[in-house]
Motif scaffolding. Structure first.
Motif, PDB file in Angstrom:
ATOM      1  N   CYS A 107     -21.883  35.848 102.743  1.00  0.00           N
ATOM      2  CA  CYS A 107     -22.034  37.285 102.541  1.00  0.00           C
ATOM      3  C   CYS A 107     -23.286  37.493 101.703  1.00  0.00           C
ATOM      4  O   CYS A 107     -23.532  36.732 100.767  1.00  0.00           O
ATOM      5  N   CYS A 138     -16.402  46.926 103.706  1.00  0.00           N
ATOM      6  CA  CYS A 138     -16.345  45.746 104.565  1.00  0.00           C
ATOM      7  C   CYS A 138     -15.091  44.944 104.233  1.00  0.00           C
ATOM      8  O   CYS A 138     -14.906  44.502 103.101  1.00  0.00           O
ATOM      9  N   SER A 201     -18.428  39.117 108.909  1.00  0.00           N
ATOM     10  CA  SER A 201     -17.749  40.204 109.607  1.00  0.00           C
ATOM     11  C   SER A 201     -17.926  40.120 111.125  1.00  0.00           C
ATOM     12  O   SER A 201     -19.062  40.094 111.621  1.00  0.00           O
ATOM     13  N   LYS A 208     -20.828  48.073 111.702  1.00  0.00           N
ATOM     14  CA  LYS A 208     -21.169  47.343 110.486  1.00  0.00           C
ATOM     15  C   LYS A 208     -22.337  47.999 109.755  1.00  0.00           C
ATOM     16  O   LYS A 208     -22.343  48.095 108.526  1.00  0.00           O
ATOM     17  N   CYS A 212     -23.190  48.594 105.829  1.00  0.00           N
ATOM     18  CA  CYS A 212     -23.822  47.367 105.352  1.00  0.00           C
ATOM     19  C   CYS A 212     -25.087  47.079 106.151  1.00  0.00           C
ATOM     20  O   CYS A 212     -25.016  46.897 107.370  1.00  0.00           O
TER      21      CYS A 212
END
Length: 280
Positions: A107, A138, A201, A208, A212
């Motif tokens: 991440c 998320c 993810s 997404k 993010c």
């Protein structure tokens, strides 16, 4: 007070002490377990970290397994090559060959950018994840509350920019951090692998990107350029570490459009840069 009573009490207590001492000595002799000198020798040569990375309860349990031939010295992730060789020679067993692993936090988002609510509860990732799935938008990213860092016996994990980052030179691959991560963000990868996809993810790229800007969008560019080195599942790419190492030139050819494909060192630099940017 009559002195005879005092002397009698002393004699009685002394007699009881002697009797109990004899009973204890008999129990020790009858139930004594002989110590295996090979176990003691192995335990002396092991680093004594008791991290459990070998899959055993601790160094004593691992030393016992070594003496019984159930494991090889190379199963200890903390032992150096010199220590492994010394144990192998001392016990007269094969050193073995085990692929070294290291932890990677897949991440690279900054928690402040993906936050959906304020969280004022226990500063623990497991606890926070139970509260409406966590405080960030998320559901697959690092929660950044440091549970993994506190669990690491070697101080290899630092929370930078509200996201956990592993210091490669300190990580021995014991896997303790991966065990406590409630979202499976921490992956155990080959220690000699230089590049990783820093996203966890599987959601669609468009979804997404709403919260993010650092996540993998599943464009499959990496797969098109170096197909055998990547596995793409849905909208998430992952390095196939069995297909060989990626080098800097390979990564430059791929030129990930969202910058997910990074080395651990580049990830660290990006984290420090983000903190500097936020604090300005």
């Amino acid at each position: 007070m009559d002195n005879s009573i005092i002397y009698g009490a002393i004699a009685l207590m002394g007699g009881l002490g002697i009797i109990l001492g004899v009973i204890i000595a008999l129990f020790v002799k009858i139930f004594r377990v002989e110590s295996d000198p090979r176990v003691d020798l192995a335990l002396e040569l092991l680093p004594g970290a008791n991290c459990g990375g070998c899959g055993r309860a601790g160094c004593a349990d691992f030393a016992k397994a070594l003496a019984q031939g159930e494991v090889s010295p190379a199963n200890c992730p903390v032992s150096s090559l010199e220590q492994i060789a010394a144990i192998s020679k001392a016990l007269g067993i094969d050193a073995g060959e085990v692929e070294r692993k290291q932890a990677v936090v897949c991440c690279r988002s900054y928690i402040g950018e993906v936050k959906k609510m304020n969280y004022n509860g226990v500063q623990d990732c497991v606890a926070a994840n139970l509260v409406a799935g966590g405080p960030d938008a998320c559901r697959y990213g690092c929660l950044g509350l440091g549970t993994c860092a506190r669990k690491c016996p070697f101080g290899a994990i630092e929370i930078i920019g509200q996201v956990a980052v592993v210091h490669r030179e300190l990580c021995v691959g014991c896997g303790k951090c991966a065990e406590v991560c409630p979202r499976g963000v921490i992956k155990m990868v080959p220690a000699d692998a230089d590049y990783h996809v820093f996203c966890n993810s599987p959601e669609k790229g468009a979804s997404k990107r709403l919260f993010c800007k650092a996540g993998c969008i599943g464009c499959r560019k990496c797969e098109k350029v170096f197909g055998s080195n990547f596995n793409v599942s849905g909208f998430l790419a992952a390095v196939d570490y069995t297909a060989g190492k990626l080098d800097k030139e390979d990564v430059e050819k791929i030129n990930c459009p969202v910058g997910c494909l990074l080395s651990v060192e580049e990830r660290l630099e990006a984290a420090y840069a983000k903190v500097k940017e936020v604090n300005q």
